[in-house]
Scaffold this motif. Structure first.
Motif, PDB file in Angstrom:
ATOM      1  N   ARG A 134       0.832  -1.206   0.000  1.00 26.35           N
ATOM      2  CA  ARG A 134       0.000   0.000   0.000  1.00 26.35           C
ATOM      3  C   ARG A 134       0.865   1.253   0.000  1.00 26.35           C
ATOM      4  NH1 ARG A 134      -4.806   0.346   4.162  1.00 26.35           N
ATOM      5  NH2 ARG A 134      -4.956   2.333   3.046  1.00 26.35           N
ATOM      6  N   ARG A 135       1.940   1.246   0.779  1.00 29.81           N
ATOM      7  CA  ARG A 135       2.816   2.418   0.794  1.00 29.81           C
ATOM      8  C   ARG A 135       3.541   2.576  -0.537  1.00 29.81           C
ATOM      9  NH1 ARG A 135       5.722   4.577   6.230  1.00 29.81           N
ATOM     10  NH2 ARG A 135       3.803   5.333   7.194  1.00 29.81           N
ATOM     11  N   LEU A 136       3.875   1.475  -1.158  1.00 25.31           N
ATOM     12  CA  LEU A 136       4.500   1.556  -2.479  1.00 25.31           C
ATOM     13  C   LEU A 136       3.535   2.150  -3.496  1.00 25.31           C
ATOM     14  CD1 LEU A 136       6.466  -1.826  -2.620  1.00 25.31           C
ATOM     15  CD2 LEU A 136       7.425   0.489  -2.441  1.00 25.31           C
ATOM     16  N   LEU A 137       2.254   1.741  -3.414  1.00 23.56           N
ATOM     17  CA  LEU A 137       1.247   2.305  -4.309  1.00 23.56           C
ATOM     18  C   LEU A 137       1.051   3.803  -4.036  1.00 23.56           C
ATOM     19  CD1 LEU A 137      -1.449  -0.524  -4.354  1.00 23.56           C
ATOM     20  CD2 LEU A 137       0.035   0.184  -6.243  1.00 23.56           C
ATOM     21  N   ALA A 138       1.119   4.179  -2.748  1.00 18.85           N
ATOM     22  CA  ALA A 138       0.984   5.589  -2.402  1.00 18.85           C
ATOM     23  C   ALA A 138       2.119   6.406  -3.004  1.00 18.85           C
ATOM     24  CB  ALA A 138       0.957   5.748  -0.878  1.00 18.85           C
ATOM     25  N   LEU A 139       3.333   5.875  -2.904  1.00 16.61           N
ATOM     26  CA  LEU A 139       4.476   6.567  -3.500  1.00 16.61           C
ATOM     27  C   LEU A 139       4.344   6.627  -5.014  1.00 16.61           C
ATOM     28  CD1 LEU A 139       7.519   5.252  -1.417  1.00 16.61           C
ATOM     29  CD2 LEU A 139       6.424   7.499  -1.307  1.00 16.61           C
ATOM     30  N   ALA A 140       3.786   5.563  -5.605  1.00 14.36           N
ATOM     31  CA  ALA A 140       3.578   5.560  -7.055  1.00 14.36           C
ATOM     32  C   ALA A 140       2.598   6.662  -7.456  1.00 14.36           C
ATOM     33  CB  ALA A 140       3.058   4.199  -7.509  1.00 14.36           C
ATOM     34  N   GLY A 292      -1.894  10.156  -2.733  1.00 11.46           N
ATOM     35  CA  GLY A 292      -0.719   9.392  -2.338  1.00 11.46           C
ATOM     36  C   GLY A 292      -0.280   9.698  -0.928  1.00 11.46           C
ATOM     37  N   VAL A 293      -0.305  10.968  -0.566  1.00  7.71           N
ATOM     38  CA  VAL A 293       0.094  11.361   0.789  1.00  7.71           C
ATOM     39  C   VAL A 293      -0.869  10.795   1.826  1.00  7.71           C
ATOM     40  CG1 VAL A 293       0.288  13.334   2.349  1.00  7.71           C
ATOM     41  CG2 VAL A 293       1.304  13.437   0.081  1.00  7.71           C
ATOM     42  N   ALA A 294      -2.176  10.864   1.546  1.00 10.06           N
ATOM     43  CA  ALA A 294      -3.165  10.364   2.497  1.00 10.06           C
ATOM     44  C   ALA A 294      -3.009   8.862   2.727  1.00 10.06           C
ATOM     45  CB  ALA A 294      -4.565  10.687   2.001  1.00 10.06           C
TER      46      ALA A 294
END
Length: 310
Positions: A134-140, A292-294
């Motif tokens: 999930r964090r990788l997707l957020a960074l993407a 992405g930040v959220a």
């Protein structure tokens, strides 16, 4: 008579409240930094002038703490100190140069928008610290927003300006990790960054490496006073202190990501203040970065590798 008490919501830990409050202040102050830096030319000031004012104010205000700070430096690791000093003149000049080459909205997007990515990359390279999917997707999503801003905002931005802003984001990410590892308190961080930076800026201006209206005697005193308030007090003192407090209370990843929210405020205020255009492309970029930040902020970090010791 039987009374029923409704369960109260669990109170947030004090460290969390302090950290989140500090982050909110950072977002507003960073937006003012991007806007005022973009307006340098219209104010008749050079990058050297702004750097001198930006760092001289906190250095003067906190001068009573200079002896104590330099005594504390004896216990600091040189590698960590080098990372902390990146927040001074190196980051300022890259940020101001990028703002000169692009726009306030694009500057506000690319610099804080790429910091979470660079922090994650540096943590992985140094500590092999991995993240959840999930964090990788957020960074993407953040990266996609940065790419959209570069592709669709138009204006004077070119590959050179975008590269400079990305370098500024990398420098700030390195500083973020340095703050997480330093033994210096927030006041000491501001003191050492400000003193070293104003001394360096004065040297560059005095030797003619960077042009300066302050040294030529042609600076507009009204503009100097405005920048002393906005960048010297706001950015130099308050935002630096708030960012250090946020990192100390929340760790390095969350403040780096939440800082990407400042582009929203920057882009909105730049429309009436600087006459910039908020088009569909920039709106898409803002939506991607905020999403992405959220997601990044609401997703717990993995713990398979330790964060640098504080």
């Amino acid at each position: 008579m039987t009374t029923f008490a409704l369960p109260l919501p669990l109170a947030l830990p004090r460290r969390t409240v302090v950290g989140v409050t500090a982050l909110a202040a950072v977002v507003a102050l960073w937006a003012s930094f991007a806007l005022s830096t973009r307006a340098l030319e219209s104010a008749g000031l050079t990058m050297a002038d702004a750097a001198i004012v930006r760092f001289a104010v906190p250095a003067a205000v906190l001068s009573p703490w200079i002896p104590r700070t330099f005594r504390a430096l004896r216990a600091e690791r040189p590698s960590v100190l080098a990372l902390v000093l990146l927040a001074g003149l190196p980051h300022f000049l890259l940020f101001a140069w990028g703002a000169h080459l692009t726009s306030a909205a694009l500057t506000g997007l690319l610099v804080p928008g790429t910091v979470p990515l660079f922090v994650a990359l540096l943590l992985f390279l140094r500590y092999r610290r991995r993240m959840s999917a999930r964090r990788l997707l957020a960074l993407a999503a953040i990266v996609a927003g940065v790419m959209a801003s570069a592709l669709f905002t138009g204006g004077p931005a070119g590959p050179g300006g975008i590269a400079v802003l990305l370098a500024a984001g990398l420098v700030w990410a390195a500083y973020t990790l340095g703050v997480a590892r330093t033994r210096l308190d927030p006041v000491a961080v501001i003191v050492v960054v400000s003193v070293v930076s104003v001394a360096s800026a004065l040297l560059l201006a005095a030797t003619g490496v960077l042009p300066s209206t302050l040294f030529s005697g042609t600076a507009d005193l009204g503009s100097v006073a405005t920048y002393a308030l906005v960048q010297g007090v706001g950015t130099g003192l308050l935002s630096t202190a708030c960012y250090v407090v946020a990192v100390k209370n929340l760790g390095s990843s969350l403040p780096a990501a939440a800082g990407a929210l400042s582009p929203v405020l920057t882009a909105i205020v730049a429309v009436p203040l600087l006459g910039e255009h908020l088009g569909p492309g920039l709106g898409l970029a803002l939506a991607l970065i905020v999403t992405g930040v959220a997601v990044f902020a609401l997703t717990p970090a993995t713990t398979n590798a330790p964060e640098p010791a504080r």
